[in-house]
Write a protein that holds these residues in place. Sequence first.
Motif, PDB file in Angstrom:
ATOM      1  N   ILE A  81       5.512 -81.894  18.268  1.00  0.00           N
ATOM      2  CA  ILE A  81       4.421 -81.196  17.584  1.00  0.00           C
ATOM      3  C   ILE A  81       4.011 -80.000  18.446  1.00  0.00           C
ATOM      4  N   TYR A  82       3.761 -78.875  17.795  1.00  0.00           N
ATOM      5  CA  TYR A  82       3.272 -77.689  18.490  1.00  0.00           C
ATOM      6  C   TYR A  82       1.891 -77.333  17.935  1.00  0.00           C
ATOM      7  N   LEU A  83       0.992 -76.974  18.835  1.00  0.00           N
ATOM      8  CA  LEU A  83      -0.340 -76.507  18.458  1.00  0.00           C
ATOM      9  C   LEU A  83      -0.441 -75.037  18.836  1.00  0.00           C
ATOM     10  N   VAL A  84      -0.720 -74.178  17.847  1.00  0.00           N
ATOM     11  CA  VAL A  84      -0.903 -72.749  18.087  1.00  0.00           C
ATOM     12  C   VAL A  84      -2.374 -72.437  17.849  1.00  0.00           C
ATOM     13  N   ARG A  85      -3.060 -71.971  18.877  1.00  0.00           N
ATOM     14  CA  ARG A  85      -4.476 -71.627  18.726  1.00  0.00           C
ATOM     15  C   ARG A  85      -4.578 -70.340  17.897  1.00  0.00           C
ATOM     16  N   LEU A  86      -5.330 -70.405  16.792  1.00  0.00           N
ATOM     17  CA  LEU A  86      -5.477 -69.245  15.921  1.00  0.00           C
ATOM     18  C   LEU A  86      -6.775 -68.477  16.157  1.00  0.00           C
ATOM     19  N   ALA A  87      -7.773 -69.137  16.753  1.00  0.00           N
ATOM     20  CA  ALA A  87      -9.066 -68.474  17.009  1.00  0.00           C
ATOM     21  C   ALA A  87      -9.782 -69.217  18.127  1.00  0.00           C
ATOM     22  N   GLU A  88     -10.691 -68.513  18.790  1.00  0.00           N
ATOM     23  CA  GLU A  88     -11.547 -69.170  19.776  1.00  0.00           C
ATOM     24  C   GLU A  88     -12.496 -70.105  19.036  1.00  0.00           C
ATOM     25  N   ASN A  89     -12.842 -71.201  19.646  1.00  0.00           N
ATOM     26  CA  ASN A  89     -13.736 -72.169  19.039  1.00  0.00           C
ATOM     27  C   ASN A  89     -15.186 -71.711  19.227  1.00  0.00           C
ATOM     28  N   PRO A  90     -15.910 -71.461  18.114  1.00  0.00           N
ATOM     29  CA  PRO A  90     -17.302 -71.018  18.233  1.00  0.00           C
ATOM     30  C   PRO A  90     -18.279 -72.156  18.523  1.00  0.00           C
TER      31      PRO A  90
END
Length: 195
Positions: A81-90
Amino acid sequence: MTHLFKRSLLLRLAAVLLTLTAPALSGCKDDNSTEDAANRVNEYKVIDDGLIQAYLTRHNITAGTGVNQYRRLNGTSNNGIYLVRLAENPSTDTTTIISGNTTEIKYVGRLLRESNESTIFDNSTENNRPCGCIPVTVGAGQVIKGWDEGLLFMKKGDRYELLIPSYLAYGPGGTPSGTLRDEPLRFDMTVLNVR
C-alpha cells in the motif's frame, strides 16, 4: 436376482469407498488450491507494485512525508500500500485512527493503470448523504482490506491518495458484479471525522 444383488452390493461398496476417500482427495485439492492462490498473490504483488511505481513516476510523486510525496507500507498485512499526501492536515487532532474507530470518509475511487487512470469507478458524493461521505468502522471488514489497513496511518483532517495493490482490493474475484478483477486501485480520501 443374484446378479442384481451383487451389483447392488458392489455399488454400495463403491459408495462407501468414495465417502471414505473423498475428504482425503478434497484435502489434496485444497492444498493445491491454497498453494495456487498464494502463488497468484505473489505474482500480482510484483505486477501491481510495478504499476503503482509507474503511476508515481508518471506524476512525479517522490518518496517522503510532504505534500505530493509517498510512503510505502511494508508490514505483513499491508505490504504494497502506498500513501500519497495530497494536502497538509488543517486539524489540530493528532490522534491516529485505530481499529474499531468509526470514521467518515469522503473519497473518489479511480483505476490506476496508465490506460485507464482517469476512470472513476466509485464516488462517495453519490451516496445521498449530506456530508458526501461514508461511515466506516475501521477493521470491521466493511470495506476492502486496503482501506482497513491504510486508514490506520491516517488522522482526522488527513487527505491522502491511497494506492492499493489488487490483492488488498478486490483480488482475482473482483467485485460482486464481477468488475475490478486483479486491478490495483487509487482513492483520493479525506478523513472528515473519527469517533
